[in-house]
Structures are given as C-alpha cells and as structure tokens.
Design a protein around this motif. Structure first.
Motif, PDB file in Angstrom:
ATOM      1  N   ASP A 241       0.904  -1.322   0.156  1.00  0.00           N
ATOM      2  CA  ASP A 241       0.268  -0.114  -0.059  1.00  0.00           C
ATOM      3  C   ASP A 241       0.842   1.383   0.067  1.00  0.00           C
ATOM      4  N   PRO A 242       0.564   1.964  -0.660  1.00  0.00           N
ATOM      5  CA  PRO A 242       1.248   3.481  -0.790  1.00  0.00           C
ATOM      6  C   PRO A 242       1.240   4.062   0.520  1.00  0.00           C
ATOM      7  N   LEU A 243       2.388   4.814   1.031  1.00  0.00           N
ATOM      8  CA  LEU A 243       2.483   5.758   2.118  1.00  0.00           C
ATOM      9  C   LEU A 243       1.653   7.119   1.799  1.00  0.00           C
ATOM     10  N   THR A 244       0.959   7.327   2.798  1.00  0.00           N
ATOM     11  CA  THR A 244       0.396   8.702   2.940  1.00  0.00           C
ATOM     12  C   THR A 244       1.889   9.693   3.027  1.00  0.00           C
ATOM     13  N   LEU A 245       1.612  11.006   2.830  1.00  0.00           N
ATOM     14  CA  LEU A 245       2.478  11.863   2.956  1.00  0.00           C
ATOM     15  C   LEU A 245       3.014  12.052   4.342  1.00  0.00           C
ATOM     16  N   ASP A 246       2.254  12.315   5.173  1.00  0.00           N
ATOM     17  CA  ASP A 246       2.391  12.182   6.574  1.00  0.00           C
ATOM     18  C   ASP A 246       3.217  11.031   7.265  1.00  0.00           C
ATOM     19  N   ASP A 247       2.790   9.832   6.792  1.00  0.00           N
ATOM     20  CA  ASP A 247       3.577   8.609   7.125  1.00  0.00           C
ATOM     21  C   ASP A 247       4.936   8.801   6.351  1.00  0.00           C
ATOM     22  N   ALA A 248       5.351   9.018   5.150  1.00  0.00           N
ATOM     23  CA  ALA A 248       6.527   9.275   4.709  1.00  0.00           C
ATOM     24  C   ALA A 248       7.302  10.310   5.409  1.00  0.00           C
ATOM     25  N   LEU A 249       6.676  11.267   5.939  1.00  0.00           N
ATOM     26  CA  LEU A 249       7.335  12.358   6.520  1.00  0.00           C
ATOM     27  C   LEU A 249       7.820  11.918   7.782  1.00  0.00           C
ATOM     28  N   ARG A 250       7.103  11.261   8.404  1.00  0.00           N
ATOM     29  CA  ARG A 250       7.313  10.635   9.761  1.00  0.00           C
ATOM     30  C   ARG A 250       8.563   9.557   9.801  1.00  0.00           C
ATOM     31  N   GLN A 251       8.314   8.716   8.758  1.00  0.00           N
ATOM     32  CA  GLN A 251       9.423   7.744   8.752  1.00  0.00           C
ATOM     33  C   GLN A 251      10.893   8.094   8.170  1.00  0.00           C
ATOM     34  N   SER A 252      10.931   9.190   7.540  1.00  0.00           N
ATOM     35  CA  SER A 252      12.303   9.644   6.950  1.00  0.00           C
ATOM     36  C   SER A 252      12.831  10.586   7.643  1.00  0.00           C
ATOM     37  N   VAL A 253      14.078  10.464   8.174  1.00  0.00           N
ATOM     38  CA  VAL A 253      14.777  11.660   8.970  1.00  0.00           C
ATOM     39  C   VAL A 253      14.575  12.816   8.366  1.00  0.00           C
ATOM     40  N   PRO A 254      15.309  12.908   7.132  1.00  0.00           N
ATOM     41  CA  PRO A 254      15.513  14.337   6.281  1.00  0.00           C
ATOM     42  C   PRO A 254      14.017  15.096   6.057  1.00  0.00           C
TER      43      PRO A 254
ATOM     44  N   ALA B 217      11.241  14.379   7.712  1.00  0.00           N
ATOM     45  CA  ALA B 217      10.853  14.892   9.205  1.00  0.00           C
ATOM     46  C   ALA B 217      11.296  16.338   9.469  1.00  0.00           C
ATOM     47  N   ARG B 218      12.598  16.669   9.236  1.00  0.00           N
ATOM     48  CA  ARG B 218      13.317  17.670   9.452  1.00  0.00           C
ATOM     49  C   ARG B 218      12.889  18.975   8.558  1.00  0.00           C
ATOM     50  N   LEU B 219      12.509  18.336   7.291  1.00  0.00           N
ATOM     51  CA  LEU B 219      11.588  19.349   6.340  1.00  0.00           C
ATOM     52  C   LEU B 219      10.435  19.673   6.798  1.00  0.00           C
ATOM     53  N   ARG B 220       9.644  18.803   7.255  1.00  0.00           N
ATOM     54  CA  ARG B 220       8.331  18.963   7.928  1.00  0.00           C
ATOM     55  C   ARG B 220       8.410  20.029   9.149  1.00  0.00           C
ATOM     56  N   GLU B 221       9.398  19.852   9.832  1.00  0.00           N
ATOM     57  CA  GLU B 221       9.685  20.824  11.145  1.00  0.00           C
ATOM     58  C   GLU B 221       9.852  22.211  10.483  1.00  0.00           C
ATOM     59  N   ARG B 222      10.580  22.285   9.445  1.00  0.00           N
ATOM     60  CA  ARG B 222      10.916  23.615   8.866  1.00  0.00           C
ATOM     61  C   ARG B 222       9.545  24.183   8.369  1.00  0.00           C
ATOM     62  N   ILE B 223       8.966  23.594   7.664  1.00  0.00           N
ATOM     63  CA  ILE B 223       7.644  23.896   7.133  1.00  0.00           C
ATOM     64  C   ILE B 223       6.909  24.473   8.217  1.00  0.00           C
ATOM     65  N   ASP B 224       6.566  23.711   9.394  1.00  0.00           N
ATOM     66  CA  ASP B 224       5.721  23.951  10.387  1.00  0.00           C
ATOM     67  C   ASP B 224       6.235  25.218  11.262  1.00  0.00           C
ATOM     68  N   ALA B 225       7.480  25.262  11.418  1.00  0.00           N
ATOM     69  CA  ALA B 225       8.131  26.596  11.828  1.00  0.00           C
ATOM     70  C   ALA B 225       8.076  27.651  10.906  1.00  0.00           C
ATOM     71  N   SER B 226       7.888  27.507   9.579  1.00  0.00           N
ATOM     72  CA  SER B 226       7.647  28.662   8.869  1.00  0.00           C
ATOM     73  C   SER B 226       6.205  29.044   8.889  1.00  0.00           C
ATOM     74  N   ASN B 227       5.435  28.090   8.996  1.00  0.00           N
ATOM     75  CA  ASN B 227       3.870  28.457   9.202  1.00  0.00           C
ATOM     76  C   ASN B 227       3.454  29.347  10.371  1.00  0.00           C
ATOM     77  N   GLY B 228       4.387  28.847  11.418  1.00  0.00           N
ATOM     78  CA  GLY B 228       4.042  29.209  12.782  1.00  0.00           C
ATOM     79  C   GLY B 228       4.600  30.676  12.812  1.00  0.00           C
ATOM     80  N   ARG B 229       5.635  30.642  12.333  1.00  0.00           N
ATOM     81  CA  ARG B 229       6.029  32.359  11.976  1.00  0.00           C
ATOM     82  C   ARG B 229       5.226  33.133  11.423  1.00  0.00           C
ATOM     83  N   PHE B 230       4.627  32.753  10.379  1.00  0.00           N
ATOM     84  CA  PHE B 230       3.608  33.559   9.772  1.00  0.00           C
ATOM     85  C   PHE B 230       2.534  33.798  10.245  1.00  0.00           C
ATOM     86  N   ALA B 231       1.949  33.000  11.114  1.00  0.00           N
ATOM     87  CA  ALA B 231       0.756  33.004  12.214  1.00  0.00           C
ATOM     88  C   ALA B 231       0.929  34.296  13.075  1.00  0.00           C
ATOM     89  N   ALA B 232       2.335  34.230  13.453  1.00  0.00           N
ATOM     90  CA  ALA B 232       2.653  35.294  14.591  1.00  0.00           C
ATOM     91  C   ALA B 232       2.665  36.773  13.757  1.00  0.00           C
TER      92      ALA B 232
END
Length: 104
Positions: A11-24, A26-41
């Motif tokens: 079965d294909p992985l969802t994007l969220d599953d792939a982001l959680r299973q891969s260290v690089p 996951a780091r990209l996801r953290e940076r995206i979340d931080a960018s969005n958090g800054r934007f909200a601020a």
C-alpha cells in the motif's frame, strides 16, 4: 507457458507517514511547520490589502523568507520588516533575518 506471477505491491504511504518515517523529510516537515508558525505570528501586522499577497517561504538556520508576487508588495513589506521582526520576537521565535522574495 509459465503463468505470470503478480508481484504484490505494498500500500502506498501517505505523505504524513513518509514524512514521519524519513529523518530528512521529518526535518523538512519541522521547517515547514516553523515557517507556518512564524507566519501566523506576523499576520496581524500585515495590512488587510497586503495580507492575501504574502506567503510563508523557506526557513533555514539564518533566515526566513516571505514570498510576494511583485516588487510593489515586496517594497511595502520591507517597510514593515522591523514591525514583523518585533512581532516574531514577542511570539518567542528565535531571531532570524526576514528575506522578501519576489516569486511572481
């Protein structure tokens, strides 16, 4: 004639599953979340007419980018840069240079 064996496809992985299973990723996801958090601020600091034209962009160790469609929006945003940086500090985000990038 040999019958063709069908390979089982996992079965294909969802994007969220792939982001959680891969260290690089996951780091990209953290940076995206931080960018969005800054934007909200900073959103409250953006004038109503300007806000729809500004998007959060890449975040690296030294800077955070805001993406704009044209030079006029970029010029106005550069005028607001000290206010935006202050809003980020007040929200508890670490100091980073804000870069304005025209992408339109």
């Amino acid at each position: 004639m040999n019958p063709t064996r069908r390979r089982e496809v996992p079965d294909p992985l969802t994007l969220d599953d792939a982001l959680r299973q891969s260290v690089p990723l996951a780091r990209l996801r953290e940076r995206i979340d931080a960018s969005n958090g800054r934007f909200a601020a900073i959103q409250r600091q953006l004038p109503r007419a300007l806000a729809p034209h500004v998007k959060p962009g890449p975040l690296d160790d030294e800077s955070w980018s805001l993406l704009v469609p044209n030079g006029a929006v970029g010029a106005k945003l550069r005028q607001l840069q000290p206010v935006l940086e202050s809003a980020l500090r007040e929200a508890g985000w670490p100091a980073r240079t804000i870069r304005i990038k025209v992408v339109g």
